[in-house]
Scaffold this active site. Structure first.
Site, PDB file in Angstrom:
ATOM      1  N   GLN B  31      40.891  34.256  44.416  1.00 17.79           N
ATOM      2  CA  GLN B  31      41.891  33.193  44.545  1.00 17.79           C
ATOM      3  C   GLN B  31      42.919  33.414  45.732  1.00 17.79           C
ATOM      4  O   GLN B  31      42.735  34.392  46.246  1.00 17.79           O
ATOM      5  CB  GLN B  31      42.574  33.227  43.027  1.00 17.79           C
ATOM      6  N   HIS B  62      56.606  38.353  28.707  1.00 17.20           N
ATOM      7  CA  HIS B  62      56.010  39.923  28.546  1.00 17.20           C
ATOM      8  C   HIS B  62      56.531  40.316  26.980  1.00 17.20           C
ATOM      9  O   HIS B  62      55.836  40.950  26.324  1.00 17.20           O
ATOM     10  CB  HIS B  62      56.290  40.584  29.429  1.00 17.20           C
ATOM     11  N   GLU B 106      41.467  44.028  35.258  1.00 14.57           N
ATOM     12  CA  GLU B 106      41.699  42.899  36.063  1.00 14.57           C
ATOM     13  C   GLU B 106      40.827  42.683  37.145  1.00 14.57           C
ATOM     14  O   GLU B 106      40.645  43.618  37.800  1.00 14.57           O
ATOM     15  CB  GLU B 106      43.435  43.189  36.560  1.00 14.57           C
ATOM     16  N   ASP B 137      35.396  42.245  35.994  1.00 21.95           N
ATOM     17  CA  ASP B 137      35.368  41.128  35.130  1.00 21.95           C
ATOM     18  C   ASP B 137      35.473  41.549  33.474  1.00 21.95           C
ATOM     19  O   ASP B 137      34.747  42.262  33.142  1.00 21.95           O
ATOM     20  CB  ASP B 137      33.903  40.530  35.304  1.00 21.95           C
ATOM     21  N   ASP B 155      45.935  38.271  28.731  1.00 21.63           N
ATOM     22  CA  ASP B 155      47.110  37.988  29.751  1.00 21.63           C
ATOM     23  C   ASP B 155      46.293  37.166  30.685  1.00 21.63           C
ATOM     24  O   ASP B 155      46.423  37.547  31.847  1.00 21.63           O
ATOM     25  CB  ASP B 155      47.712  39.046  29.973  1.00 21.63           C
ATOM     26  N   SER B 156      45.771  35.933  30.924  1.00 21.11           N
ATOM     27  CA  SER B 156      44.796  35.389  31.780  1.00 21.11           C
ATOM     28  C   SER B 156      45.764  33.977  32.392  1.00 21.11           C
ATOM     29  O   SER B 156      46.710  33.576  31.935  1.00 21.11           O
ATOM     30  CB  SER B 156      43.763  34.916  30.990  1.00 21.11           C
ATOM     31  N   ASP B 158      45.125  29.976  33.563  1.00 19.42           N
ATOM     32  CA  ASP B 158      44.522  28.761  33.068  1.00 19.42           C
ATOM     33  C   ASP B 158      43.086  28.925  32.892  1.00 19.42           C
ATOM     34  O   ASP B 158      42.480  29.578  33.838  1.00 19.42           O
ATOM     35  CB  ASP B 158      45.201  27.431  33.836  1.00 19.42           C
TER      36      ASP B 158
END
Lengths: 281, 281
Positions: B31, B62, B106, B137, B155-156, B158
């Site tokens: 990204q 958080h 992550e 992954d 905690d992703s 969209d």
């Protein structure tokens, strides 16, 4: 060509809506009134450039200003709305068949007339026979009134321009006197997030707390207001919105609502810690 | 010159922040990562142009991803965080001295390294001895794990780009298997307000409901996310976040929090009627 409406939530934060059509723009004696059509929010209107009401999320605000008090005291019969020129608060009130009197005092008749024309979704019940409209200054209207209302809903703009006096201590005192012994005052209470709004939230709360024995604050999600985190104040002489709340009595009214429900009634008074701290300052 | 960052909340709704400085911009294998400095929100970063975390309101997200589950089961010892590259979720977890293991998976190491440099407010506890970082992954990491965690926090981003698989039924099933008998899954649950987000909220909920016996949703005020009305999903095998909640047990931890508190714990599960209806569709 693209037409965009922008509201400055702070000097460095903008919220912008693509506009299909700018359908109305007038200077009233009190403020600048504009109506727009948009894809996301349907018709919306602004006063002095600030978003007031739109077709998409007006139900949130009008549910929350009305039903929390009506559910705390299902015997309310006489209601005063101060401001609320779009008519949405009156619309929700008229759904209660047992209400006897709904007075609405709006300083700016041009807002009401424009909403009747362009925003019937909110202005549709202003001709209910129990409704009396007064195009006057709410401050003057309430001054001197004694024990005339069971509920006062202050559906005001921010405390700048014509709405300023509706955040004053003298006004809150007059509301206290105008209310019955078990009367309730709900007031527009701004927002805890951006400093300018948080300051007004604190000022309003500290004034009301001095006057009313019971003074609480509840929150809701209002996406088109700055930060989306918006508050109403609940002040009363004797009734506590949680201890005196009887969910069954409200459910017996059989009203369908899109935002308010009896679980949320209690839930909305549970404020984040940072908001509680600000309110104590 | 003025520099403004704009996020399109919908095709016709923009949210814009005046930027003091664009301090970082890189393409990772997954990204585009950008960091900015701003007056209102302090340092913030975006992934593929969407606001992820900023110094002003990161505490809301958080607090709410972490403490609701930790308060429902104060005996949680083994936690897995999937995503959460900024480190804020891990930071809140490390405040619980009794936790034994905090794994964080992550996919994008560059996010973590950039947050360590530019956002120490969230990345400050990634070197706690109980924390293990896996740059993998999350889907592959969790697949095949059995009864290894008491709590999984998703905690992703969209469900577009690298976050997409974290909204799939296969993934939720793997979470179920990886959890202990009284395990809890908290997942990023999008928002009910704008249609694109509401669709993902409904899809996520309907998938989780099929897998977990207890599946609820709770809300919070997150001003920098689209509409400011944001949700997490609470799914578990046996524990109910309200019936099994013991406020005293959580208060005994003695943690100071800016958003979460034990009243809000119950209150945040009280959803507006329109949200409840959407979740049932």
């Amino acid at each position: 060509m693209e037409l965009w409406y922008t509201e400055k939530h702070t000097d460095t934060v903008d919220f912008s809506i693509k506009v299909k059509k700018h359908i109305y723009s007038e200077e009233s004696p009190f403020q600048t009134i504009d109506f727009f059509e948009s894809e996301e929010f349907g018709t919306f209107f602004t006063l002095d450039g600030l978003m007031m009401v739109n077709e998409k999320d007006e139900f949130v605000y009008h549910d929350m200003i009305t039903h929390v008090a009506m559910a705390t005291n299902p015997s309310i019969k006489r209601v005063l709305v101060i401001g609320g020129g779009d008519g949405g608060t009156v619309r929700e009130l008229t759904r209660y068949k047992h209400l006897e009197k709904i007075d609405m005092v709006e300083i700016d008749e041009m807002v009401v007339r424009a909403c009747e024309k362009y925003l019937p979704i909110t202005a549709c019940k202003l001709h209910d026979p129990r409704v009396s409209l007064y195009f006057e200054d709410g401050l003057a209207f309430i001054h001197g009134k004694v024990n005339e209302y069971d509920l006062i809903l202050v559906d005001s703009t921010d405390p700048i321009g014509p709405g300023e006096g509706l955040f004053s201590e003298a006004f809150y005192k007059d509301c206290y006197t105008a209310l019955a012994d078990n009367g309730i005052l709900i007031n527009q209470h701004e927002s805890p997030y951006y400093p300018n709004y948080a300051r007004e939230m604190k000022r309003s709360h500290s004034k009301i707390e001095k006057i009313f024995p019971i003074s609480k604050v509840y929150q809701f999600h209002m996406p088109t207001y700055p930060s989306g985190h918006w508050l109403f104040g609940f002040a009363s002489k004797t009734l506590d919105p949680i201890a005196d709340f009887d969910p069954k009595a409200w459910e017996a009214f059989g009203l369908e609502t899109k935002y308010y429900n009896t679980e949320l009634h209690t839930g909305c008074f549970a404020l984040p810690t940072f908001v509680k701290k600000l309110l104590k300052e």
